[in-house]
Design a protein around this motif. Sequence first.
Motif, PDB file in Angstrom:
ATOM      1  N   LYS A   1       0.851  -1.177   0.000  1.00 49.32           N
ATOM      2  CA  LYS A   1       0.000   0.000   0.000  1.00 49.32           C
ATOM      3  C   LYS A   1       0.892   1.233   0.000  1.00 49.32           C
ATOM      4  CE  LYS A   1      -2.043  -2.151   3.426  1.00 49.32           C
ATOM      5  NZ  LYS A   1      -2.674  -2.286   4.728  1.00 49.32           N
TER       6      LYS A   1
ATOM      7  N   ASN B   1       4.112   9.092   2.223  1.00 50.28           N
ATOM      8  CA  ASN B   1       5.387   9.474   1.659  1.00 50.28           C
ATOM      9  C   ASN B   1       5.318   9.345   0.142  1.00 50.28           C
ATOM     10  OD1 ASN B   1       8.087   9.449   0.789  1.00 50.28           O
ATOM     11  ND2 ASN B   1       8.693   8.999   2.886  1.00 50.28           N
TER      12      ASN B   1
ATOM     13  N   MET C   1       7.529   9.234  -2.119  1.00 49.98           N
ATOM     14  CA  MET C   1       8.744   8.857  -2.829  1.00 49.98           C
ATOM     15  C   MET C   1       8.510   7.742  -3.841  1.00 49.98           C
ATOM     16  SD  MET C   1      11.423   9.066   0.210  1.00 49.98           S
ATOM     17  CE  MET C   1      11.741  10.603   1.036  1.00 49.98           C
TER      18      MET C   1
ATOM     19  N   MET D   1       2.223  -3.652   4.428  1.00 53.07           N
ATOM     20  CA  MET D   1       3.685  -3.764   4.524  1.00 53.07           C
ATOM     21  C   MET D   1       4.317  -2.540   3.902  1.00 53.07           C
ATOM     22  SD  MET D   1       5.946  -5.775   5.560  1.00 53.07           S
ATOM     23  CE  MET D   1       7.700  -6.001   5.382  1.00 53.07           C
ATOM     24  N   ARG D   2       5.399  -2.162   4.448  1.00 50.41           N
ATOM     25  CA  ARG D   2       6.192  -1.041   3.985  1.00 50.41           C
ATOM     26  C   ARG D   2       5.463   0.271   4.166  1.00 50.41           C
ATOM     27  NH1 ARG D   2      10.003  -2.044  -0.973  1.00 50.41           N
ATOM     28  NH2 ARG D   2      11.372  -0.979   0.434  1.00 50.41           N
ATOM     29  N   LYS D   3       4.296   0.245   4.764  1.00 50.97           N
ATOM     30  CA  LYS D   3       3.617   1.498   5.040  1.00 50.97           C
ATOM     31  C   LYS D   3       4.289   2.148   6.211  1.00 50.97           C
ATOM     32  CE  LYS D   3       0.774   4.628   6.420  1.00 50.97           C
ATOM     33  NZ  LYS D   3       1.676   5.677   6.662  1.00 50.97           N
TER      34      LYS D   3
ATOM     35  N   ILE E   1      11.409  -6.899   3.721  1.00 49.47           N
ATOM     36  CA  ILE E   1      11.089  -6.081   2.557  1.00 49.47           C
ATOM     37  C   ILE E   1       9.843  -6.609   1.856  1.00 49.47           C
ATOM     38  CG2 ILE E   1      13.453  -5.334   2.133  1.00 49.47           C
ATOM     39  CD1 ILE E   1      13.539  -7.499  -0.079  1.00 49.47           C
TER      40      ILE E   1
ATOM     41  N   HIS F   1      17.889   4.778  -5.312  1.00 52.51           N
ATOM     42  CA  HIS F   1      16.502   5.206  -5.203  1.00 52.51           C
ATOM     43  C   HIS F   1      16.243   5.413  -3.722  1.00 52.51           C
ATOM     44  CE1 HIS F   1      12.154   5.084  -5.504  1.00 52.51           C
ATOM     45  NE2 HIS F   1      12.254   5.053  -6.811  1.00 52.51           N
ATOM     46  N   ASP F   2      15.367   6.353  -3.400  1.00 54.55           N
ATOM     47  CA  ASP F   2      14.985   6.490  -1.999  1.00 54.55           C
ATOM     48  C   ASP F   2      14.217   5.251  -1.569  1.00 54.55           C
ATOM     49  OD1 ASP F   2      16.022   8.929  -1.288  1.00 54.55           O
ATOM     50  OD2 ASP F   2      14.403  10.008  -2.301  1.00 54.55           O
TER      51      ASP F   2
ATOM     52  N   LEU G   1      11.333   2.968  -0.587  1.00 52.45           N
ATOM     53  CA  LEU G   1       9.923   3.127  -0.930  1.00 52.45           C
ATOM     54  C   LEU G   1       9.086   3.307   0.338  1.00 52.45           C
ATOM     55  CD1 LEU G   1       9.300   0.536  -3.771  1.00 52.45           C
ATOM     56  CD2 LEU G   1       9.566   2.989  -3.960  1.00 52.45           C
ATOM     57  N   PHE G   2       8.085   4.094   0.222  1.00 53.27           N
ATOM     58  CA  PHE G   2       7.129   4.304   1.315  1.00 53.27           C
ATOM     59  C   PHE G   2       7.867   4.712   2.589  1.00 53.27           C
ATOM     60  CE2 PHE G   2       5.516   0.801  -1.446  1.00 53.27           C
ATOM     61  CZ  PHE G   2       4.750   1.622  -2.239  1.00 53.27           C
ATOM     62  N   ASP G   3       7.551   4.043   3.705  1.00 56.31           N
ATOM     63  CA  ASP G   3       8.167   4.438   4.971  1.00 56.31           C
ATOM     64  C   ASP G   3       9.332   3.548   5.370  1.00 56.31           C
ATOM     65  OD1 ASP G   3       6.276   6.352   5.044  1.00 56.31           O
ATOM     66  OD2 ASP G   3       5.129   5.547   6.720  1.00 56.31           O
TER      67      ASP G   3
ATOM     68  N   LEU H   1      11.497  11.660   8.012  1.00 51.82           N
ATOM     69  CA  LEU H   1      12.057  10.405   7.519  1.00 51.82           C
ATOM     70  C   LEU H   1      13.262  10.663   6.625  1.00 51.82           C
ATOM     71  CD1 LEU H   1       9.275   7.873   6.499  1.00 51.82           C
ATOM     72  CD2 LEU H   1      10.895   7.733   8.380  1.00 51.82           C
TER      73      LEU H   1
END
Lengths: 253, 845, 407
Positions: free
Chosen positions: A141, A145, A147, B1-3, B471, B511-512, B514-516, B583
């Motif tokens: 999701k 952010n 990015m 995930m990755r949020k 990840i 790359h930065d 992704l997400f948080d 962040l």
Amino acid sequence: MPRYVMIIDLNKCTGCRTCMVACAMKNGLPPGIFWTTVEWTPIAGVIQADRRSTGNYPYTPMTPVHNICNHCDNPPCVKVCPVGATYKREDGLVLIDYERCIGCRYCMSACPYGVRTFLWEDPEKTLEDAIRRTRSSNPYKAGENKMAEPDYVYGDPVEYRDKGRLVHKSVLRLKRGIVTKCTWCVERIDKGLKPVCVEVCVGRARIFGDLDDPNSEVSQILSRKNAVRRLEHLGTEPRVYYIPKTNWPKVLE
Amino acid sequence: MRKAAELRGSSEGFLETDWDTALDCASKALAYIMRRYGPSSIAFTIQVPGTGYMNKGALMRLASLFGWSSMHAYPLNGDLPTFWAPTFGVQSEELETLEYLNSRLILIFGSNFTVTRTMSSRMLILARERGAKIIVVDMNYASVSNIADEFIPINPATDAALALGIVHILIRDKLYNEEFIKTFTDMPLLVRLDTMKRLRAEEVKELSSKAKELKAKIPAYRDLFVSIDKNGRLIIIDPRRLDLIDPVTNERYDPVLEGEYEVELVDGKRIKVKPVFQLLKELVFRDYTPDKVAKIISPKPEWVSKYVNIIERLARDIATLKPVAIIYGASNWQWYNGDLKGRALSLLVALTGNIGRPGSGISTYAGVYKIRWPMWSWWGYDKPLTMIRGTPSMRRPKWLNWSVFLNYEYRQSEEWRKYRSTEVPWPDQGVRALLIQWWNPFDQHNKALILTKKAKRDHPEPLDFIMTTEIQWTTSVEYSDIVLPAAAWFEKYELVSTPIHPYLSITQPAHDPLFDSMPEIWIFKEIAVRTSKIISEEWSDDEVKRILGLSKDELVKMAQMYYPDPDLQRQEDEARRSGRWSLSLARELANKASEKAIEILLEDGRNVTWAEGLNVNLTEGITLEELKKRPVRIKLPTPGNRQIPFWSQINLRVPFPNASFPHPISATGRFVKSGRIEFYKDEDVFIDLGETLPVHKDPFEESLYKWFPEDKGRYMFVYLTENSLYRVHSTHSNNAMMLALQDYQPKIYMNPETADRLGLKTWDYVEVYNRFGRVRGYLITDPSVHPNVIIFVQGWWRRYTDGTHYNSPNYPWIKPTEIIYFTPGVWEVNTKWNNTLVNIRKIES
Amino acid sequence: MSHVVKMFRPKEMIFLGLLLILAVIGIVAWIYQLMQGLIVTNMRNIFPWGLYIATFAFLVGTAAGGLIVSSSIYLFNVRELKPIASLASLTAFVFVLGAMAMVIPDLGRPERILNILLYPNFSSLLVWDFIVLTAYAILSLAHVYIGWRPYAARLRQLSEDKIAELETRSFRWGRILAPISLPFAVLIHTVTAWIFAVNAGRPWWFGGFLAPSFLAAALVSGSAVVILASIAIYGFKEDLRHTYNIMMKFLATSTAVLLFLVYQDYFVRWWWGGDEGQILSILFNRLWLTTLIGEFALLFTTIIIAIKLKTSLGAVLSSVLALLGVYAHRFNLMEPSYNVLINKILLPSSESTIPVPIVLGDMKHSYWLLTFWPYTPSPIEIMITIGWLSGIMLILYVLAKLLFSRR
């Protein structure tokens, strides 16, 4: 004008399929659609490449089976295309003008090698199908952010035109209804690079070069080794040469 | 995930939350567990450290701070070839694949190189083109056979028999390199026939006084052994150098290899002794004649005579084609008797002098396990503590073995009590928390479903807390209490090397994240800071001292010094106070800290003890700046920095072993007390098991049949969980492209004749099962599979196999030889994936 | 308008209404296909042409009626066919346009169809087919027109002299046009057959056999269509009995020729075996319904009925069976071609060869690389095809009724 050919030395192929995946990644092919394929000796309906054989234990030699557009010198696909969307360049590349193709698929009926793939639906939908099959219960999701790139799809983001004709564009960015196939990475060749499948080949089984240059690797190999082309009797004059696999191991001799 | 992070709120699912909440929750839980059960009850592993010395080291650093238990991933993954330590005294060694170009004969025992070392198989192809002969010995016609000159099918787990059959011919026809084995191996060492122990110089009447003198000059982990020369003179073997010089007279001697002799001991007792070589000769002449071996290894009785010829021919090839390189595959040693096979195969290269020379030797390639030099400046907390205390101090994690952790039953057994060395750790309060990073144990290591039971608290030793940094949404994530989203490879800095190529390289953020998601260095830094804060606020001074061995002040200071440059921590704290924190700022600081950490790591490699008396600078001239441009070859102490195992032993004559990092020589030198390659092991357990010399044994007799006698004859097939070409174990199991390459279907491979007998056919939906577990998949009949073998192509997450599980039929067997020492990642209990018998049945899908 | 409506009896109105509904369903299905892409068909990379192109080939054949009748009259002097000449030309006109329309739903990018005019590639037989079909449509229209002029004059009750003069002129024009139309009439089947026959990589198609067999099939379906159209418009009248007899004789003869051509071809392929044998195995196993029932049984019955049962029922029955039989024959055009791949490799452990597999082209199945695709038309394909056929029949019926119904 160079005369490009590709040689696939089956003695050097390890069947790893790196060429397939690299091609798909570069050309933005959705999973399950490949412009070139490799597998060990096919058995009906079983496509996994790392284990598959025929014969009786332990005499079970395997042959890697490659398929890729032959860029024929006498290409039936070019002859039958009613609108001239498929055409042959002087250096031998058979290309498709994605903007002119009407999607009649006559070329697919004409091609005896089965290397052309039609976009039966929008490729991004094929990708969705493939992703659905991963049965992910928690899809990623996007957070607040910013990015992440929401519209990101893999594949070469830049399109390429040959004398104004659109011949290379990531398939995931194309719309349905046209025929696509291996371009031998025309945009790379025009920059003096080799097709991506050749570049990544682990066993260096795929070799690409100019047959008019007597010093090129392809000329050297073809002068030394016995190479065959697929369906030569049809007179399509394919430009992909296969060096047949002969170096199987001895077993219990 | 990755949020951002996810918390398991209830049994129904996860609660999405922010970093602060997740990290505070995690820190509280960790502090609670440490307070109640002690820090060593928190177990974790850093998987394949070579893929990330920096971020994986970051967790080691955190564990060092609190004293958590590190489970070395090498034996956990079954990647540790347990023959290396007893034979060569090292963790593992391997030829770099470029060296294959120098080989004339390459023997591959059970390694599907084209699939598991895809890129490096190019070197095999090139080697063959340059005239090397490649021979594959395997139970299945694996795809690597297609690029080989010869494929020799043998029965599962019979490689040791084949090797010993070849040794028979080598000795019978005197095809061995006598000079080599006298100089570098224990073949001339005398063994007492009364105790079956090796004769020590101090036991011998005529040598004892000189032995005492010498003992003072050698390291404590060495022993003085004895050989006898042609004139019947007893000679002390000097463990300080590899040559045939008598340390007493400084004269050259020529030890005998064969015969039986009498020796008078200090107490006047006369005993019979034989050289190791004589014992080996007797063994192979008695038990491993080509006829006997052919019967063991031949899959079908009618082929036995062919095998007799093959054994003869192989022996001649090995003796005459030089250099010989042996590739010993992980699937081959991941058996109960995998150590015996390795010891037997080592004999082939040792007897023929194929060690320490270009393109020669025995190599094992499994995992990116290799720690190229001791990395404690970053991995440990020695330096900050030393700085704070002003006295040299050491602060490092504790250790734990995975199979010991899983195998509760074995820990209750008589065998465990009898053979377990006190070195083998087990936390007083057991393991209460599991930290999962960079791996997916709930699919990949869930033997006999023990981990699932622990997580569900359906086990005598349940897990109270599971935290995962990931990840992707793996099966293990689903069993976790807290999930923290980590940045992927090219979203952060990392220092990387592999065992197979002696290069250092780094990954850099392309790359930065992704997400948080965040780099692990930041995540673990935050846990260090937050946990230490909670501890300092809630625990009494005494508690901190008693449980952590630190004062409160030391703990808080050390946590602030987690980043190699404490100034970065100050900047982040400052930003938090002033509300400027974001962040992106945290990532920027984490990246700076990462670069600094990589520099510290490189610094650690500048002065390293490679072997006894051989110090080297492995990272000479290698800087972060240079690594940013290209991979750089590690400065190995060989001509051209080539990776040739034991080059320094054979050419510089320094004694075995070379160091297995991060351990000092003393930790591993004790495994080969003679300083030589040892084939005769005289620790009690080896004598008890009849394994003083390498022998062939049925792998199930002492494992499955011993603990479950009723299973004898019940399960018919060897269960092999083959690596997939399309992913690294279970990583990327959910990748659409990888799944497409496997038809989205987990497959079970079986020989068609066997399938016919069972009434099964291709595309049947089948279940493979035994007493421990079961897994489902689609049957593919394939004649390349040995008639008694079932292959499941591993890596599938449980969601693809109807909730069944491909590692559940496995069991964490423990062989008593593995618990007589404990040197993390070197001498430990290794996972035995393939020591599994199963049956198969059709099910209606 | 009411005048037009009054021309149709209630039964006809129901029939036409039904056709209209089917045609609308077909158009809706086509719109759905346009929205989803050709993924809604069962064609795939390995099987790029299916029911649409088979129907196209069938419809080209049904347009042969105009040729049969007009060449019989003007070139072979079979005057008995004169009464149905104009109607026959009308069927040719409508069916040839229908055939061309049938290609449209097969195109991936129908909006680019004008590219055929803008960038024609004259080595492609599809372009030549487009040309001859267009020419044939124009010629058919001319035939309709010259046939219709005296007919219209009679309706307007012009003087007998005037009508006679128009009839003479019509006959003269017919005589002039016939030798021009005949080659085109032969060409549309020949060039359509050549579209397939030039593919050297498809043993089922390649070679000189296809064009004669297409022509034979066209004579069967063309005459059947003319018989059915005449009965529908004029009825089985006594004064037309002779006309029908001739047409039925013709139908029987051409059906026999078609069956002969088809089975002598099967024999040759069966005798040799190999890939050719595999073609037969597909025809008689997987395609048994269209091969044994459709092609053989129906066409054989057609001959019997057309010879033995010279009644209105016989005429209708034999024509319907002939059309079904030829349609089945046309359906068989595709599968033996695509599912017999000649691009093969030799298996290392045996003497046998296996085809190089082809990428399927979707991700709806758990396999994507295959050498055999068990094609059956998807519901959408069937709906569109039925819709197109209904539309063609509707237009033909209405036009025939408007132009030629009252004698």
